[in-house]
Design a protein around this motif. Structure first.
Motif, short mmCIF file in Angstrom:
data_model
loop_
_atom_site.label_atom_id
_atom_site.label_comp_id
_atom_site.label_asym_id
_atom_site.label_seq_id
_atom_site.Cartn_x
_atom_site.Cartn_y
_atom_site.Cartn_z
N GLY A 1 -9.95 -5.29 -3.09
CA GLY A 1 -10.88 -4.48 -4.09
C GLY A 1 -10.64 -4.93 -5.39
O GLY A 1 -11.44 -4.55 -6.44
N GLY A 2 -9.35 -5.78 -5.74
CA GLY A 2 -9.25 -6.40 -7.11
C GLY A 2 -8.37 -5.45 -8.14
O GLY A 2 -8.33 -5.57 -9.22
N LYS B 1 0.82 -1.20 0.11
CA LYS B 1 -0.09 -0.02 0.12
C LYS B 1 0.88 1.14 -0.19
O LYS B 1 0.41 2.30 -0.24
N THR C 1 2.19 -9.32 -0.09
CA THR C 1 2.00 -8.00 -0.10
C THR C 1 2.10 -7.25 1.15
O THR C 1 1.96 -6.04 1.42
N LEU D 1 -5.04 -4.24 -7.53
CA LEU D 1 -3.52 -4.77 -7.79
C LEU D 1 -3.54 -5.78 -8.97
O LEU D 1 -2.62 -5.49 -10.04
#
Ligand SMILES: *Cc1c(COP(=O)(O)O)cnc(C)c1O
Ligand SMILES: [Zn+2]
Length: 429
Positions: free
Chosen positions: A238-239, A110, A375, A241
């Motif tokens: 949220g889809g 992030k 991640t 990346l």
């Protein structure tokens, strides 16, 4: 000449220039940043990139900031590790880990998206920024806002992990706990952004934020010696990346930095919040929202904004999506730490367990070059491992005591190994 970039509706194509807006006013579809690749040609070259900083900003000419922008918040340029020991466990001969567990400054990927979002918050003149977050975004916004001297309001679901709460407050951000899940928090943030004219990184700045994820893809290609892998395994919240790594690969192909190749994209979710993997398995791009219930809270978005695009990315590329149970997530965290020395948070457990299953089910072949995206950092979700390790009785500082300790350890070992769920092994499906 600056590389032109501007917002464009993903469905109807209407353009908006550059402005803090994420939804098309005509058709209500998401807006996306479109960079002018022709303008980048000649400047976005392997040589120019190699001369750039050791951060994601080495790819600045394909990120949505003015050419003379001086980055104040370096992030990214994380290690790409070969993973032979994990590979041997799960039947993978050519497995790599992209290790954003050590992404700076706040130990998750992030930091990349926030770096681009806050650059644009400054360009648009916001003095207050914020986000709705499942944790990692909260940490990244709080830290980088502090460095830039911006005020920050961070809205999170009330049940967030303690480490992620502390990692937000320490930077002086206002942390607002909301009695609801992420989807409730996100809806409230849209209303606040509009009412107070604040820059919310994943609401009105979302198109700029999302472009930051491309740098994961750029780095993977550069670190592989300017080649693309056969497969990428990506955790999905949220889809965004997963779609942006694919966009990055396409831009590299378009600009001639890598040889053309269709990379397969594999999405990873927790079964307790699996709206995207469920859609992929059902062969549809229509996302059925879910009410999240999983320890993988950083991925617990029941109504993913980019869900349909993530499902399309996976289907078009010839990939697949899988989801795994909380028990498998915990085992996979341990497995990755024990084999490769990488301590990831629950989202990385999801990626590792899904990767193991994809090999076990033959969806990924052993010799294919595969990159699994880790991640986030395990120190943020230590509660997931609560009870996994006993606190051993202290022994006296004597050699005989230590010998007795070793003897006892030998006796216990068999029991422990029988108890353990093996990721990707015969006892997990
Ligand atoms: C946010 C997040 C993701 C997923 O990002 P999306 O772009 O929302 O799909 C993956 N892993 C971690 C650790 C995250 O914090
Ligand atoms: Zn539109």
């Amino acid at each position: 000449m600056a590389v032109a970039y501007e917002l464009r509706c993903r469905e109807c194509g209407k353009t908006y220039g550059n402005t803090p807006l994420s939804i098309c006013e005509d058709c209500f579809s998401p807006l996306e940043v479109q960079c002018d690749l022709e303008a980048a040609r000649g400047r976005f070259t392997r040589e120019a990139i190699a001369r750039g900083p050791s951060s994601m900003w080495r790819y600045q000419s394909l990120l949505p900031v003015p050419e003379d922008y001086v980055p104040a918040t370096p992030a990214g340029w994380t290690p790409l590790l070969q993973a032979p020991r994990l590979g041997r466990r799960i039947g993978a001969n050519n497995l790599f880990i992209k290790n954003d567990a050590v992404c700076l400054p706040t130990l998750s990927f992030k930091d990349r998206v926030v770096s681009v979002a806050l650059a644009n918050a400054q360009i648009f003149g916001f003095d207050t920024v914020g986000c709705s977050s499942t944790g990692n975004l909260a940490n990244a916004v709080a830290a980088q806002a502090a460095r830039l001297g911006l005020k920050a309001y961070i809205l999170v679901p009330a049940d967030l992990e303690p480490a992620k709460i502390l990692n937000t407050q320490v930077y002086g951000a206002k942390l607002v706990r909301i009695d609801g899940n992420y989807d409730h928090v996100n809806r409230l943030c849209s209303q606040i952004a509009e009412r107070f004219n604040w820059g919310f990184v994943n609401v009105n700045l979302r198109p700029y934020y999302a472009e930051g994820s491309k740098t994961v893809g750029f780095e993977i290609a550069e670190q592989l010696g300017w080649r693309l892998p056969d497969n990428v395994v990506v955790p999905m919240a949220g889809g965004s990346l997963i779609t942006k790594i694919r966009k990055a690969f396409k831009e590299l192909i378009e600009l001639g930095l890598v040889k053309e190749k269709e990379v397969r994209f594999f999405g990873a979710q927790a079964t307790g919040c699996s709206p995207i993997s469920t859609a992929v398995k059902a062969g549809t791009e229509a996302i059925e929202p879910q009410r999240p219930s999983t320890i993988a809270r950083s991925l617990a978005i029941g109504n993913p904004a980019d869900g349909p695009y993530a499902a399309r990315c996976i289907r078009e590329s010839g990939g697949w999506a899988e989801d795994v149970s909380d028990v498998e997530i915990v085992s996979a965290i341990q497995e990755l730490a024990e084999t490769e020395g990488v301590f990831t948070e629950t989202a990385g457990g999801v990626t590792t367990a899904v990767t193991a299953r994809l090999y076990a089910h033959g969806r990924i072949k052993p010799d294919e070059l595969t990159v699994a995206c880790i991640t986030g950092n395990g120190l943020k979700t230590t509660d997931a491992l609560a009870g996994a390790y006993e606190t051993e009785q202290a022994i006296r500082p004597r050699l005989t005591d230590f010998e007795a300790y070793l003897e006892e350890l030998d006796g216990d070992k068999g029991d422990r190994e029988r108890d353990r769920v093996l990721v990707g092994g015969a006892n997990v499906r």
